[in-house]
Design a protein around this motif. Sequence first.
Motif, PDB file in Angstrom:
ATOM      1  N   ALA A   1       1.206  -0.891  -0.300  1.00  0.00           N
ATOM      2  CA  ALA A   1      -0.216  -0.293   0.097  1.00  0.00           C
ATOM      3  C   ALA A   1       1.213   1.225   0.209  1.00  0.00           C
ATOM      4  CB  ALA A   1      -1.361   0.263   0.906  1.00  0.00           C
ATOM      5  N   ALA A   2       0.461   2.384  -0.165  1.00  0.00           N
ATOM      6  CA  ALA A   2       0.869   3.396  -0.468  1.00  0.00           C
ATOM      7  C   ALA A   2      -0.506   4.535  -0.336  1.00  0.00           C
ATOM      8  CB  ALA A   2       1.961   4.017  -1.370  1.00  0.00           C
ATOM      9  N   LYS A   3       0.689   5.552   0.151  1.00  0.00           N
ATOM     10  CA  LYS A   3      -0.276   7.128  -0.042  1.00  0.00           C
ATOM     11  C   LYS A   3       0.125   8.144   0.333  1.00  0.00           C
ATOM     12  CE  LYS A   3      -3.698   9.433   2.557  1.00  0.00           C
ATOM     13  NZ  LYS A   3      -5.031   9.682   3.564  1.00  0.00           N
ATOM     14  N   TYR A   4      -0.168   9.174  -0.634  1.00  0.00           N
ATOM     15  CA  TYR A   4       0.924  10.925  -0.517  1.00  0.00           C
ATOM     16  C   TYR A   4      -0.197  11.292  -0.045  1.00  0.00           C
ATOM     17  CZ  TYR A   4       3.103   8.250  -4.622  1.00  0.00           C
ATOM     18  OH  TYR A   4       3.585   7.170  -5.460  1.00  0.00           O
ATOM     19  N   GLY A   5       0.502  12.088   1.207  1.00  0.00           N
ATOM     20  CA  GLY A   5      -0.409  12.811   2.173  1.00  0.00           C
ATOM     21  C   GLY A   5      -0.263  12.934   3.443  1.00  0.00           C
ATOM     22  N   LYS A   6      -0.858  12.884   4.248  1.00  0.00           N
ATOM     23  CA  LYS A   6      -1.446  12.753   5.915  1.00  0.00           C
ATOM     24  C   LYS A   6      -1.934  11.582   6.054  1.00  0.00           C
ATOM     25  CE  LYS A   6      -2.246  16.729   8.270  1.00  0.00           C
ATOM     26  NZ  LYS A   6      -3.493  17.479   8.648  1.00  0.00           N
ATOM     27  N   MET A   7      -1.232  10.957   7.152  1.00  0.00           N
ATOM     28  CA  MET A   7      -2.094   9.346   7.543  1.00  0.00           C
ATOM     29  C   MET A   7      -2.541   9.710   8.754  1.00  0.00           C
ATOM     30  SD  MET A   7      -1.211   6.499   5.856  1.00  0.00           S
ATOM     31  CE  MET A   7      -0.993   4.949   5.788  1.00  0.00           C
ATOM     32  N   SER A   8      -3.931   8.472   8.748  1.00  0.00           N
ATOM     33  CA  SER A   8      -4.074   8.192  10.126  1.00  0.00           C
ATOM     34  C   SER A   8      -4.255   7.332  10.740  1.00  0.00           C
ATOM     35  CB  SER A   8      -5.780   9.093  10.018  1.00  0.00           C
ATOM     36  OG  SER A   8      -6.244   7.378   9.462  1.00  0.00           O
ATOM     37  N   PRO A   9      -4.114   6.818  12.002  1.00  0.00           N
ATOM     38  CA  PRO A   9      -3.624   6.001  12.653  1.00  0.00           C
ATOM     39  C   PRO A   9      -4.337   5.248  11.881  1.00  0.00           C
ATOM     40  CG  PRO A   9      -3.715   7.317  14.303  1.00  0.00           C
ATOM     41  CD  PRO A   9      -4.010   8.348  12.994  1.00  0.00           C
ATOM     42  N   LYS A  10      -5.464   5.180  12.337  1.00  0.00           N
ATOM     43  CA  LYS A  10      -6.907   3.884  11.446  1.00  0.00           C
ATOM     44  C   LYS A  10      -6.217   3.365  10.157  1.00  0.00           C
ATOM     45  CE  LYS A  10     -11.612   2.606  10.835  1.00  0.00           C
ATOM     46  NZ  LYS A  10     -12.636   2.946  10.844  1.00  0.00           N
ATOM     47  N   GLU A  11      -5.907   4.334   9.157  1.00  0.00           N
ATOM     48  CA  GLU A  11      -5.077   4.065   7.974  1.00  0.00           C
ATOM     49  C   GLU A  11      -4.144   2.916   7.992  1.00  0.00           C
ATOM     50  OE1 GLU A  11      -6.955   7.620   4.739  1.00  0.00           O
ATOM     51  OE2 GLU A  11      -5.087   8.516   6.798  1.00  0.00           O
TER      52      GLU A  11
END
Length: 73
Positions: free
Chosen positions: A51-61
């Motif tokens: 998995a990958a995400k650009y931007g802020k990350m929440s603890p749940k994510e």
Amino acid sequence: DDETDTVKAYVKDNGVEWTVALDPGSVAALDFGTRGQPETYAISPSGVVAAAKYGKMSPKELELFLAAARQTA
């Protein structure tokens, strides 16, 4: 781009329990084609990007990303 001592202090002061990898010389950043900060990658024990995400990350994510990495071969 953070200094090793700064990262170690943050990990200790904030009780970070997951593995934090440093990237001297930005070798991994170039290999993964990173775009900037913040960005988060969940990499399985076999080295697959689950998995990958650009931007802020929440603890749940983050928990969802870690679960995906644990299930990826």
